[in-house]
Design a protein around this motif. Structure first.
Motif, PDB file in Angstrom:
ATOM      1  N   VAL A  21       0.888  -1.154   0.000  1.00 55.99           N
ATOM      2  CA  VAL A  21       0.000   0.000   0.000  1.00 55.99           C
ATOM      3  C   VAL A  21       0.930   1.208   0.000  1.00 55.99           C
ATOM      4  N   GLU A  22       0.812   2.035  -1.033  1.00 55.81           N
ATOM      5  CA  GLU A  22       1.660   3.219  -1.151  1.00 55.81           C
ATOM      6  C   GLU A  22       0.802   4.463  -1.014  1.00 55.81           C
ATOM      7  N   VAL A  23       1.333   5.448  -0.304  1.00 52.99           N
ATOM      8  CA  VAL A  23       0.670   6.739  -0.208  1.00 52.99           C
ATOM      9  C   VAL A  23       1.605   7.741  -0.869  1.00 52.99           C
ATOM     10  N   ARG A  29      -3.764   6.998  -2.195  1.00 56.76           N
ATOM     11  CA  ARG A  29      -3.407   5.661  -1.719  1.00 56.76           C
ATOM     12  C   ARG A  29      -3.547   4.671  -2.858  1.00 56.76           C
ATOM     13  N   THR A  31      -2.963   0.433  -3.982  1.00 54.28           N
ATOM     14  CA  THR A  31      -2.687  -0.951  -3.603  1.00 54.28           C
ATOM     15  C   THR A  31      -1.733  -1.564  -4.631  1.00 54.28           C
TER      16      THR A  31
END
Length: 55
Positions: A21-23, A29, A31
């Motif tokens: 999960v990258e912000v 956000r 996935t």
């Protein structure tokens, strides 16, 4: 990530954890599935800093 790898969903998928999960800097956000789906639209990194999303 090397541009060659970023351009390939298959290669990137081998390196990224399926629970990823990258912000991003914008607060968006993503996935693992979204990251792989959007890889071809990434802008290349330059001397000013890391890559930024085109979308």
């Amino acid at each position: 990530m090397d541009p060659h790898v970023r351009a390939s969903r298959e290669l990137a998928g081998q390196l990224l954890d399926p629970q990823l999960v990258e912000v991003g800097g914008s607060g968006r956000r993503r996935t693992y599935e979204a990251m792989l789906a959007e890889l071809p639209v990434l802008l290349p990194a330059d001397a000013a800093g890391p890559s930024e999303w085109a979308v």
